[in-house]
Structures are given as C-alpha cells and as structure tokens.
Write a protein that holds these residues in place. Structure first.
Motif, PDB file in Angstrom:
ATOM      1  N   VAL A  75       2.619   2.627  -1.475  1.00  0.00           N
ATOM      2  CA  VAL A  75       1.845   3.417  -0.657  1.00  0.00           C
ATOM      3  C   VAL A  75       0.362   3.769  -1.227  1.00  0.00           C
ATOM      4  N   ASN A  76      -0.666   3.144  -0.557  1.00  0.00           N
ATOM      5  CA  ASN A  76      -1.918   3.646  -1.030  1.00  0.00           C
ATOM      6  C   ASN A  76      -2.588   4.986  -0.278  1.00  0.00           C
ATOM      7  N   GLN A  77      -2.143   4.764   1.038  1.00  0.00           N
ATOM      8  CA  GLN A  77      -2.547   5.909   1.867  1.00  0.00           C
ATOM      9  C   GLN A  77      -1.382   5.907   3.188  1.00  0.00           C
ATOM     10  N   LEU A  78      -1.323   7.120   3.200  1.00  0.00           N
ATOM     11  CA  LEU A  78      -0.322   7.238   4.334  1.00  0.00           C
ATOM     12  C   LEU A  78      -0.370   8.935   5.195  1.00  0.00           C
ATOM     13  N   TYR A  79      -1.073   8.718   6.198  1.00  0.00           N
ATOM     14  CA  TYR A  79      -1.707  10.077   6.808  1.00  0.00           C
ATOM     15  C   TYR A  79      -1.712   9.979   8.616  1.00  0.00           C
ATOM     16  N   VAL A  80      -1.489  11.233   8.975  1.00  0.00           N
ATOM     17  CA  VAL A  80      -1.851  11.101  10.442  1.00  0.00           C
ATOM     18  C   VAL A  80      -3.026  12.332  10.484  1.00  0.00           C
ATOM     19  N   TYR A  81      -3.752  12.403  11.680  1.00  0.00           N
ATOM     20  CA  TYR A  81      -4.800  13.014  11.891  1.00  0.00           C
ATOM     21  C   TYR A  81      -4.790  13.499  13.427  1.00  0.00           C
ATOM     22  N   TRP A  82      -5.475  14.812  13.673  1.00  0.00           N
ATOM     23  CA  TRP A  82      -5.597  15.199  15.007  1.00  0.00           C
ATOM     24  C   TRP A  82      -7.029  15.601  15.109  1.00  0.00           C
ATOM     25  N   ASN A  83      -7.714  15.002  16.254  1.00  0.00           N
ATOM     26  CA  ASN A  83      -9.211  15.427  16.688  1.00  0.00           C
ATOM     27  C   ASN A  83      -8.964  16.790  17.416  1.00  0.00           C
ATOM     28  N   VAL A  84      -9.143  17.911  16.882  1.00  0.00           N
ATOM     29  CA  VAL A  84      -8.750  18.962  17.253  1.00  0.00           C
ATOM     30  C   VAL A  84      -9.986  18.901  18.557  1.00  0.00           C
ATOM     31  N   SER A  85     -11.149  19.003  18.366  1.00  0.00           N
ATOM     32  CA  SER A  85     -12.184  18.922  19.136  1.00  0.00           C
ATOM     33  C   SER A  85     -13.144  18.035  18.782  1.00  0.00           C
ATOM     34  N   GLU A  86     -14.614  17.656  19.291  1.00  0.00           N
ATOM     35  CA  GLU A  86     -15.445  16.883  19.014  1.00  0.00           C
ATOM     36  C   GLU A  86     -16.036  17.096  17.450  1.00  0.00           C
ATOM     37  N   LYS A  87     -15.740  18.287  17.260  1.00  0.00           N
ATOM     38  CA  LYS A  87     -16.478  18.887  15.769  1.00  0.00           C
ATOM     39  C   LYS A  87     -15.344  19.144  14.680  1.00  0.00           C
ATOM     40  N   VAL A  88     -14.038  19.148  15.039  1.00  0.00           N
ATOM     41  CA  VAL A  88     -13.102  19.395  14.156  1.00  0.00           C
ATOM     42  C   VAL A  88     -11.918  18.297  13.905  1.00  0.00           C
ATOM     43  N   LYS A  89     -11.644  17.968  12.852  1.00  0.00           N
ATOM     44  CA  LYS A  89     -10.451  16.941  12.693  1.00  0.00           C
ATOM     45  C   LYS A  89      -9.624  17.169  11.440  1.00  0.00           C
ATOM     46  N   LEU A  90      -8.322  17.370  11.714  1.00  0.00           N
ATOM     47  CA  LEU A  90      -7.377  17.819  10.747  1.00  0.00           C
ATOM     48  C   LEU A  90      -6.657  16.300  10.315  1.00  0.00           C
ATOM     49  N   THR A  91      -6.367  16.279   8.943  1.00  0.00           N
ATOM     50  CA  THR A  91      -5.732  15.337   8.286  1.00  0.00           C
ATOM     51  C   THR A  91      -4.701  15.537   7.458  1.00  0.00           C
ATOM     52  N   PHE A  92      -3.580  15.150   7.669  1.00  0.00           N
ATOM     53  CA  PHE A  92      -2.327  15.536   6.779  1.00  0.00           C
ATOM     54  C   PHE A  92      -1.745  14.346   6.242  1.00  0.00           C
ATOM     55  N   GLY A  93      -1.549  14.297   4.820  1.00  0.00           N
ATOM     56  CA  GLY A  93      -0.685  13.250   4.360  1.00  0.00           C
ATOM     57  C   GLY A  93      -1.581  12.649   3.063  1.00  0.00           C
ATOM     58  N   ASN A  94      -1.395  11.606   2.734  1.00  0.00           N
ATOM     59  CA  ASN A  94      -1.897  11.073   1.567  1.00  0.00           C
ATOM     60  C   ASN A  94      -2.948  10.271   1.802  1.00  0.00           C
ATOM     61  N   PHE A  95      -4.205  10.539   1.121  1.00  0.00           N
ATOM     62  CA  PHE A  95      -5.603   9.971   1.498  1.00  0.00           C
ATOM     63  C   PHE A  95      -6.298   9.521   0.235  1.00  0.00           C
ATOM     64  N   ASN A  96      -6.999   8.368   0.181  1.00  0.00           N
ATOM     65  CA  ASN A  96      -7.966   8.405  -0.999  1.00  0.00           C
ATOM     66  C   ASN A  96      -8.920   9.545  -1.245  1.00  0.00           C
ATOM     67  N   THR A  97      -9.453   9.382  -2.441  1.00  0.00           N
ATOM     68  CA  THR A  97     -10.113  10.557  -2.891  1.00  0.00           C
ATOM     69  C   THR A  97     -11.418  10.718  -2.172  1.00  0.00           C
ATOM     70  N   TYR A  98     -12.077  11.799  -1.950  1.00  0.00           N
ATOM     71  CA  TYR A  98     -13.383  11.938  -1.191  1.00  0.00           C
ATOM     72  C   TYR A  98     -14.391  11.816  -2.229  1.00  0.00           C
ATOM     73  N   LEU A  99     -14.023  11.952  -3.685  1.00  0.00           N
ATOM     74  CA  LEU A  99     -15.289  12.148  -4.491  1.00  0.00           C
ATOM     75  C   LEU A  99     -15.555  10.618  -5.174  1.00  0.00           C
ATOM     76  N   GLY A 100     -16.856  10.483  -5.716  1.00  0.00           N
ATOM     77  CA  GLY A 100     -17.267   9.167  -6.315  1.00  0.00           C
ATOM     78  C   GLY A 100     -17.773   8.172  -5.242  1.00  0.00           C
ATOM     79  N   TYR A 101     -18.120   7.196  -5.788  1.00  0.00           N
ATOM     80  CA  TYR A 101     -19.195   6.325  -4.993  1.00  0.00           C
ATOM     81  C   TYR A 101     -18.209   4.946  -4.931  1.00  0.00           C
ATOM     82  N   GLU A 102     -17.313   4.870  -5.921  1.00  0.00           N
ATOM     83  CA  GLU A 102     -16.385   3.401  -5.726  1.00  0.00           C
ATOM     84  C   GLU A 102     -15.220   3.960  -5.200  1.00  0.00           C
ATOM     85  N   VAL A 103     -14.288   2.780  -4.790  1.00  0.00           N
ATOM     86  CA  VAL A 103     -12.923   2.835  -3.975  1.00  0.00           C
ATOM     87  C   VAL A 103     -12.078   2.222  -4.462  1.00  0.00           C
ATOM     88  N   ILE A 104     -10.913   2.330  -4.246  1.00  0.00           N
ATOM     89  CA  ILE A 104      -9.757   1.359  -4.694  1.00  0.00           C
ATOM     90  C   ILE A 104      -9.766   0.069  -4.189  1.00  0.00           C
TER      91      ILE A 104
END
Length: 363
Positions: A126-155
């Motif tokens: 499992v590299n990523q495993l998450y669910v999300y909810w677009n609460v509104s046009e401006k707010v999104k909630l993500t719950f679970g395992n997600f790749n890092t938001y830091l840095g320039y490069e990715v897996i």
C-alpha cells in the motif's frame, strides 16, 4: 379518412420510437458517465545501472557492515546491472462530493518506498489508501494514508524528471497517515493543515505521538510555489525532542521550452538535522525529447562540536525520450563527499560517477 388515421398513427409511432431511443441513449450516457467516475492507471519501470571507476558487484570492507554496493546514498536506482523498479496500480473513484484512491505498489522500488514501518503485511504493497470529501467548493477533507506534501520529487518515477532521486527526497518523509484539510482561498492561493501519525508510520500509530502539518500554496498559469511545514514528536523508539521542518517547492515556465524548479528544505531535531537546496532546469528540445539537470547541495549537522558536518553535492544530467506511453531516461550522475565512496580498488574516495538508463511505461 382511413389513410389520414393510418398516417397519424404512423407519425405517433415514429415519435414514440424516437422518444424511446432518446430515453435509451440518455440512460446509456448517464450510465456511462457513472462508470467514468472510476479510474485505473499506473506504471511499470526498470533500469540499468553502471558505476564508472567503482565496483559493479557486491563487496565487503570487513568492517562488520557485510556486503555492500557502490551507489549514491539516495533511495531507488541503487543496484548494479539490470534491475527492477516497481509495478504501480492506482484505483480511484471521483464522485461529485466523495471519492477514494487505492495506490498499490509491488517490486523493489515499492518496497523501499512503503518501508513496512508498522510491521503489517499490508504495508508492503500500500503506497496510498485514502478517502476524501469535498465539503464545499473551497474545502476538501482527506482521511487515510497519502504521499507527503513536502518536497519536489515523488515516489512514482512518472512524477519526476530525473530517474534517480535526490538526498532531500530520500531523507524526507515519504508518506503520512492522518487527516488533512485543503482550503481554496481564491483562484491562486491555497492552504492545508493536517494531523498525522509519526513519519512513515502508515498502518497505525505505535507511539501515541502526532505530527502537525501545514502548507501555503500559490499557483498561476506559469508555475507554482508551496511553503510546507511539519512539527511534532516522532516518538520512535521513545520520547524525543520535536522535529521541525520547513520546505519550499517551486517551479516556473520561463519560456515555452525552458522550465526552472527549486527545492529548499531545513530539518532540525534538538540540534541534529540537515539543510539542502536543489535546482531543476529543464529544456524541451523537441516534442518527444527533453533534457534536464539536478544540482543539489546537502548538509547533515549534529549538535556535537567533535563531529564535523557532512557535505554532499550531486550533479545529475538526465535525458527524457518518449515513445508513446514508454519513456527512456538516460542519466549521468556525479556524487561528491569526503571519503564517502570507494573506487575500483575498494579505497576511500570523495566522488562516485554512475550511469543509469531508466525505462518507464505509464498507463
């Protein structure tokens, strides 16, 4: 009279048939659109690696470390000869309000990426495993395992220009498990806050400590910039001082053919840590061929006057040639650091030159 009645009935039958056909087409289109919310994509990659002036087979220096391979001290693409990357399968559902992503990996690159830090068998794929909810046009909630938001490069190698990875990426977090909230402030500005398990503890939290994450982003037609933060007690193997990291990632199209990216980061845990910076200039020579450079400086420091800092520089020149969905990445790299490598005679040396040819198929 009879003819008029028949004609009228014929017209009504035709109209009824057209209405039925239209209803059927609309129903089919709606059904197709419903299935279109599901997506399947991913990649497969492998590589060939050859050291220049250094061993291309396992060696043992007799210092208790066992067999080693001459390679940069970074993640992935670090085995000699023909070697495997990973198979990556990403399943997703994107609804109007809710959705999920199941990102699965298999192979050496995938195993190194997920780390299996929590000791669970599922962590090996499992590299990523998450669910999300677009609460509104401006707010999104993500719950679970997600790749890092830091840095320039990715897996995934499909998300990087260079096939090998930087020291910043290799020493930074790979993935997080927790809850994050993304906010669209306006058309260009965004923000994110998150509460997460200790770094790379993806299946569960064995330490009863948590990390706070945050991001401020700006995106325009010509590029984007993201200022990232994380702070908290990693708690592994026991209580430690909190870790603080600040990271800047940005990239801009300077012309139709020339792009320049930058990543700078600083991490500190009670006086121990690292700081680094890397530039990523890239030139699109033709529709199918591009060439790019990664120039990185990486410094490791400790809170001990008797221990010197470790300085590393790495210059990586990469070509990228597309043949349909298949991309070839020939790469020449020079890593430099005092007595950090070995030459062909297994003597300490300050630099390592290597060649890598990566092959990536994206679907």
């Amino acid at each position: 009279m009879k003819t008029k009645i028949v004609t009228k009935l014929f017209k009504q039958a035709c109209l009824f048939s057209l209405a039925l056909i239209s209803f059927t087409i609309v129903a089919q289109e709606e059904e197709k659109k419903w299935f279109d919310n599901f997506s399947v994509n991913g990649s497969v990659d492998g590589y060939f690696r050859y050291n220049i002036g250094a061993p291309n087979k396992a060696y043992d220096l007799g210092q208790g470390a066992g067999e080693e391979f001459a390679a940069p001290g970074t993640s992935f693409a670090d085995r000699p000869g023909f070697a495997l990357g990973m198979a990556n399968l990403i399943l997703g559902y994107e609804g109007e309000k809710v959705g999920f992503v199941a990102d699965l990996v298999y192979g050496p690159r995938g195993t190194d990426a997920v780390g299996n830090n929590s000791g669970s068998a599922s962590a090996s794929i499992v590299n990523q495993l998450y669910v999300y909810w677009n609460v509104s046009e401006k707010v999104k909630l993500t719950f679970g395992n997600f790749n890092t938001y830091l840095g320039y490069e990715v897996i995934s190698p499909t998300g990087n220009f260079n096939y090998s990875t930087s020291y910043m990426f290799s020493n930074g977090p790979f993935s997080h498990t927790g809850l994050k909230a993304d906010f669209a402030i306006d058309e260009k500005w965004s923000a994110m806050v998150a509460i997460m398990n200790p770094t790379d503890q993806t299946d569960f939290n064995p330490n009863d400590t948590y990390i706070i994450g945050a991001q401020v982003g700006y995106a325009a037609d010509g590029g984007s910039a993201y200022l990232n933060f994380r702070y908290g007690n990693e708690g592994d193997p026991g209580p430690v001082e909190p870790t603080f990291q600040v990271d800047l990632t940005t990239g801009w199209d300077l012309s139709e053919k020339f792009y320049l990216g930058f990543n700078g980061t600083y991490l500190d845990t009670d006086g121990d840590g690292f700081y680094a910076a890397a530039f990523y200039p890239q030139f699109q020579a033709t529709e199918s061929f591009a060439i790019g450079l990664r120039g990185e400086y990486f410094n490791v420091f400790v809170d001990d006057d008797a221990v010197d800092d470790v300085d590393i520089t790495a210059i990586t020149l990469t070509g990228s040639y597309d043949v349909g969905n298949l991309t070839f990445k020939p790469e020449f790299r020079i890593d430099s650091s005092d007595d950090a490598f070995v030459d062909s005679d297994l003597q300490a040396t300050s630099s390592l030159s290597s060649f890598v040819l990566g092959a990536i198929y994206k679907f």
